[in-house]
Design a protein around this motif. Sequence first.
Motif, mmCIF file in Angstrom:
data_model
loop_
_atom_site.group_PDB
_atom_site.id
_atom_site.type_symbol
_atom_site.label_atom_id
_atom_site.label_comp_id
_atom_site.label_asym_id
_atom_site.label_seq_id
_atom_site.Cartn_x
_atom_site.Cartn_y
_atom_site.Cartn_z
ATOM 1 N N GLN A 1 18.715 30.391 6.249
ATOM 2 C CA GLN A 1 18.304 31.449 7.163
ATOM 3 C C GLN A 1 18.221 30.922 8.601
ATOM 4 N N ARG B 1 27.062 34.393 5.348
ATOM 5 C CA ARG B 1 26.273 35.033 6.403
ATOM 6 C C ARG B 1 26.004 34.088 7.574
ATOM 7 N N ALA B 2 26.099 32.796 7.340
ATOM 8 C CA ALA B 2 25.839 31.825 8.406
ATOM 9 C C ALA B 2 27.071 31.538 9.247
ATOM 10 N N ALA B 3 28.233 32.080 8.887
ATOM 11 C CA ALA B 3 29.483 31.695 9.539
ATOM 12 C C ALA B 3 30.114 32.851 10.315
ATOM 13 N N ALA B 4 30.748 32.500 11.432
ATOM 14 C CA ALA B 4 31.465 33.499 12.217
ATOM 15 C C ALA B 4 32.790 33.855 11.562
ATOM 16 N N LEU C 1 20.700 29.944 10.347
ATOM 17 C CA LEU C 1 21.792 29.008 10.615
ATOM 18 C C LEU C 1 23.012 29.761 11.152
ATOM 19 N N ARG C 2 23.752 29.129 12.071
ATOM 20 C CA ARG C 2 24.998 29.722 12.569
ATOM 21 C C ARG C 2 26.024 28.616 12.774
ATOM 22 N N VAL C 3 27.180 28.752 12.142
ATOM 23 C CA VAL C 3 28.286 27.803 12.287
ATOM 24 C C VAL C 3 29.560 28.570 12.603
ATOM 25 N N SER C 4 30.605 27.838 12.987
ATOM 26 C CA SER C 4 31.845 28.497 13.389
ATOM 27 C C SER C 4 32.598 29.100 12.211
ATOM 28 N N ARG C 5 32.658 28.358 11.098
ATOM 29 C CA ARG C 5 33.382 28.903 9.943
ATOM 30 C C ARG C 5 32.884 28.293 8.648
ATOM 31 N N GLN D 1 35.946 36.621 15.074
ATOM 32 C CA GLN D 1 34.794 36.418 14.212
ATOM 33 C C GLN D 1 34.894 37.226 12.931
#
Length: 328
Positions: free
Chosen positions: A150, A186-189, A152-156, A287
Amino acid sequence: MVRANGAVSLRELARVVQTSEVTVRRDVRALEAEGLLDRRHGGAVLPGGFTRESGFPQKAHVATAEKTAIADLAAGLVQEGEAVVLGAGTTTQELARRLARVPGLTVVTNSLLVAQVLAHANRVEVVMTGGTLRGADYALVGSGAEHSLQGLRVSRAFLSGNGLTAERGLSTANMLSASVDRALVRAAAEVVVLADHTKLGVDTMFQTISPDLITRLVTNEPPAQDERAAAELQALADQGVQIAVAGEAGAHLGGPAGHPGPGGTGGEGGTGGTGRQPRREVPLPGQRRQHPQSGGGGGSQQLRAAPPPAPGEGQPGRVTDLAPRRHH
């Protein structure tokens, strides 16, 4: 062999019994009619494929050459200093081996096998999820794994699974694995699915991600006689999924123009960190892709092909020229 390994490819069966794949395919069809096994694209599994799942040792010996080529191609999508997610699976484990040389890379994973591969990569930071260990694939699952993702954000995200269809997308035989994979998505673009041709058209019990969330599929060239796998690829392309097909040489697919692949120097003349072939410059998708529009006007997303190889180069990996069909 199927009873011992859980699954086996037609190529491996033909090699062991020293006959042609055509003959093996006919025999497998007869065994399926007797209820002794279930056919899959390019192979066979024990009956009950919707609920039964092979363990890691069995999966590791299925389509090994194809997984290697897919990992080679997918590694070209990762750039220096990037943050990515790698899910559990034998194909993502192969990808991790190639990412160990990417400087400044951060890899988030729930796979002990992926973490083990990257443990001694001094230029790669590994972030493990929490969770409960699932022995079948050495992956962390459950609410602990999901909660740790929860925010978290990454490129892919790079994911594999047990099956892939244009109707349901990626699927797996285990509910906990599917739930964690959805949290990884859900964490990935962007979402990149790694699936060899034996998984195309295979539908298992639990849906991981629907086709509309898949940005790109990296796969291998289906055998010429596997018309259903080819049809599945076209159906996925019709829905807007970009299809990247690994050539026989397993060459790397580069990132956007001017950005290096793994260990690369950037630009058209750069090379990947493994020293294979010059990168192919192929634009990455946004995205989240949009559904191809129907009707006579424009709006359909076209899948772009990589440039042809220069004289003397081997067969590159490529993005196929599959394009969404227009409906009139």
